[in-house]
Design a protein around this motif. Sequence first.
Motif, short mmCIF file in Angstrom:
data_model
loop_
_atom_site.label_atom_id
_atom_site.label_comp_id
_atom_site.label_asym_id
_atom_site.label_seq_id
_atom_site.Cartn_x
_atom_site.Cartn_y
_atom_site.Cartn_z
N GLY A 77 0.81 -1.14 0.02
CA GLY A 77 0.10 -0.09 -0.02
C GLY A 77 0.84 1.29 0.05
N PHE A 78 0.22 2.30 -0.24
CA PHE A 78 0.87 3.69 -0.05
C PHE A 78 1.55 4.02 1.22
CE2 PHE A 78 0.85 8.34 -0.15
CZ PHE A 78 1.58 8.79 -1.34
N ASP A 79 2.78 4.47 1.21
CA ASP A 79 3.29 4.61 2.38
C ASP A 79 2.91 6.45 2.61
OD1 ASP A 79 4.82 5.33 4.65
OD2 ASP A 79 6.46 4.34 4.00
N THR A 80 2.29 6.58 3.78
CA THR A 80 2.07 8.10 4.03
C THR A 80 3.27 9.04 4.09
OG1 THR A 80 1.46 7.55 6.27
CG2 THR A 80 -0.10 7.67 4.64
N ASP A 81 4.29 8.24 4.40
CA ASP A 81 5.73 8.91 4.94
C ASP A 81 6.44 9.20 3.45
OD1 ASP A 81 5.44 8.84 7.46
OD2 ASP A 81 6.38 7.08 7.92
N LEU A 82 5.83 8.62 2.32
CA LEU A 82 6.76 8.92 1.19
C LEU A 82 6.57 10.38 0.64
CD1 LEU A 82 8.05 6.91 -1.07
CD2 LEU A 82 5.63 6.92 -2.30
N PRO A 83 5.81 11.07 0.73
CA PRO A 83 5.77 12.65 0.57
C PRO A 83 7.01 13.10 1.40
CG PRO A 83 3.57 11.94 0.62
CD PRO A 83 4.36 10.92 1.28
N LYS A 84 7.03 12.77 2.49
CA LYS A 84 8.18 13.34 3.42
C LYS A 84 9.49 13.10 2.73
CE LYS A 84 5.15 12.81 7.43
NZ LYS A 84 5.06 11.85 8.78
N ALA A 85 9.69 12.01 2.47
CA ALA A 85 11.03 11.64 1.80
C ALA A 85 11.16 12.01 0.24
CB ALA A 85 11.04 9.98 1.62
N PHE A 86 10.09 12.22 -0.40
CA PHE A 86 10.19 12.63 -1.89
C PHE A 86 8.98 13.63 -2.10
CE2 PHE A 86 11.86 8.57 -1.76
CZ PHE A 86 13.11 8.45 -2.49
N PRO A 87 9.34 14.90 -1.95
CA PRO A 87 8.28 16.13 -1.99
C PRO A 87 7.57 15.86 -3.36
CG PRO A 87 10.37 17.07 -1.11
CD PRO A 87 10.71 15.57 -1.37
N GLY A 88 6.40 16.06 -3.53
CA GLY A 88 5.70 15.80 -4.82
C GLY A 88 5.26 14.45 -4.96
N ALA A 89 5.43 13.71 -4.28
CA ALA A 89 5.04 12.06 -4.29
C ALA A 89 3.40 12.17 -3.69
CB ALA A 89 5.83 11.27 -3.54
N CYS A 90 2.78 11.53 -4.34
CA CYS A 90 1.22 11.38 -4.14
C CYS A 90 0.79 10.13 -4.65
CB CYS A 90 0.43 12.55 -4.66
SG CYS A 90 0.57 12.73 -6.52
N MET A 91 -0.35 9.87 -4.13
CA MET A 91 -0.95 8.61 -4.36
C MET A 91 -1.19 8.32 -5.87
SD MET A 91 -2.46 5.86 -3.04
CE MET A 91 -3.88 5.10 -2.49
N TRP A 92 -1.70 9.25 -6.73
CA TRP A 92 -1.64 8.82 -8.24
C TRP A 92 -0.54 8.46 -8.88
CZ3 TRP A 92 -0.05 11.47 -12.48
CH2 TRP A 92 0.62 12.94 -12.26
N LYS A 93 0.54 9.28 -8.42
CA LYS A 93 1.98 9.03 -9.09
C LYS A 93 2.49 7.64 -8.68
CE LYS A 93 3.61 13.73 -9.42
NZ LYS A 93 4.48 14.80 -9.01
N TRP A 94 2.20 7.34 -7.36
CA TRP A 94 2.78 6.04 -6.75
C TRP A 94 1.89 4.79 -7.71
CZ3 TRP A 94 -0.54 2.50 -4.25
CH2 TRP A 94 0.16 1.51 -3.47
N ALA A 95 0.56 4.90 -7.74
CA ALA A 95 -0.34 4.08 -8.56
C ALA A 95 0.05 3.94 -9.87
CB ALA A 95 -1.75 4.49 -8.54
N LEU A 96 0.33 5.20 -10.58
CA LEU A 96 0.79 5.13 -11.97
C LEU A 96 2.17 4.39 -12.35
CD1 LEU A 96 0.58 6.00 -14.89
CD2 LEU A 96 1.50 8.04 -14.46
N SER A 97 2.99 4.71 -11.26
CA SER A 97 4.30 4.16 -11.40
C SER A 97 4.39 2.53 -11.21
CB SER A 97 5.37 4.66 -10.30
OG SER A 97 5.11 4.01 -9.09
N ILE A 98 3.28 2.02 -10.38
CA ILE A 98 3.06 0.60 -10.19
C ILE A 98 2.42 0.27 -11.47
CG2 ILE A 98 1.89 -1.06 -9.01
CD1 ILE A 98 2.25 0.63 -6.36
N LEU A 99 1.50 0.57 -12.10
CA LEU A 99 0.87 0.20 -13.28
C LEU A 99 1.79 0.29 -14.54
CD1 LEU A 99 -1.83 -0.16 -15.15
CD2 LEU A 99 -1.84 2.19 -15.42
#
Length: 191
Positions: A77-99
């Motif tokens: 699942g989407f890690d809510t800490d991801l945007p802290k490590a990578f500014p600009g990271a969000c759920m739709w970018k994460w989902a698109l990268s997986i797709l």
Amino acid sequence: ASVGSRPFFLASMVFSLQIAIFVILAVDIIDVSNVQNPFMWPANVETPVRIIEALAIVIAIITQDDVRKAVNLLREGFDTDLPKAFPGACMWKWALSILLRGSEGLLGLFVTFLLVMQSNNVLDLLLNFSAMEFVTLLDDVIFSLTSEGFLGRVLKKEATRLSGTVSQSIDRFIASLSLVKLTIFLFAPEK
């Protein structure tokens, strides 16, 4: 990385190159005008070739880490800490990268399967399989080159930052790999 940045451009370029190679190969090796055998699978192939085909397909599935990583990321699942490590990271970018990662991996497996099944002899099969493994691993090779600084300081810095956040996943994978080795050792039949 933000859209339009060097890391985004490099990742897009590598992804596009891999997809282009897979699509060109698929178009070249599938004969849609041949209604009887569009995949051009040879008949009466010798038994050793069929055995190596089966082994190559199993190896391709096992070594296809893009599909495996996509499934693992979805499962975690989407890690809510991801945007802290990578500014600009969000759920739709994460989902698109997986797709994108999963679709590239599945397309690679499909083309590998076609090439393996079209082989008439063991040498052709192994050459085709090796070529497909190289194309599949191209993104990992580019990441390694980036991490080592061969593609510039800016990209090296981003790759180093990414490597630090990925290390826990790599540690888990290495631990699971060790478990597989231990299981094989313990349960393999004695010679």
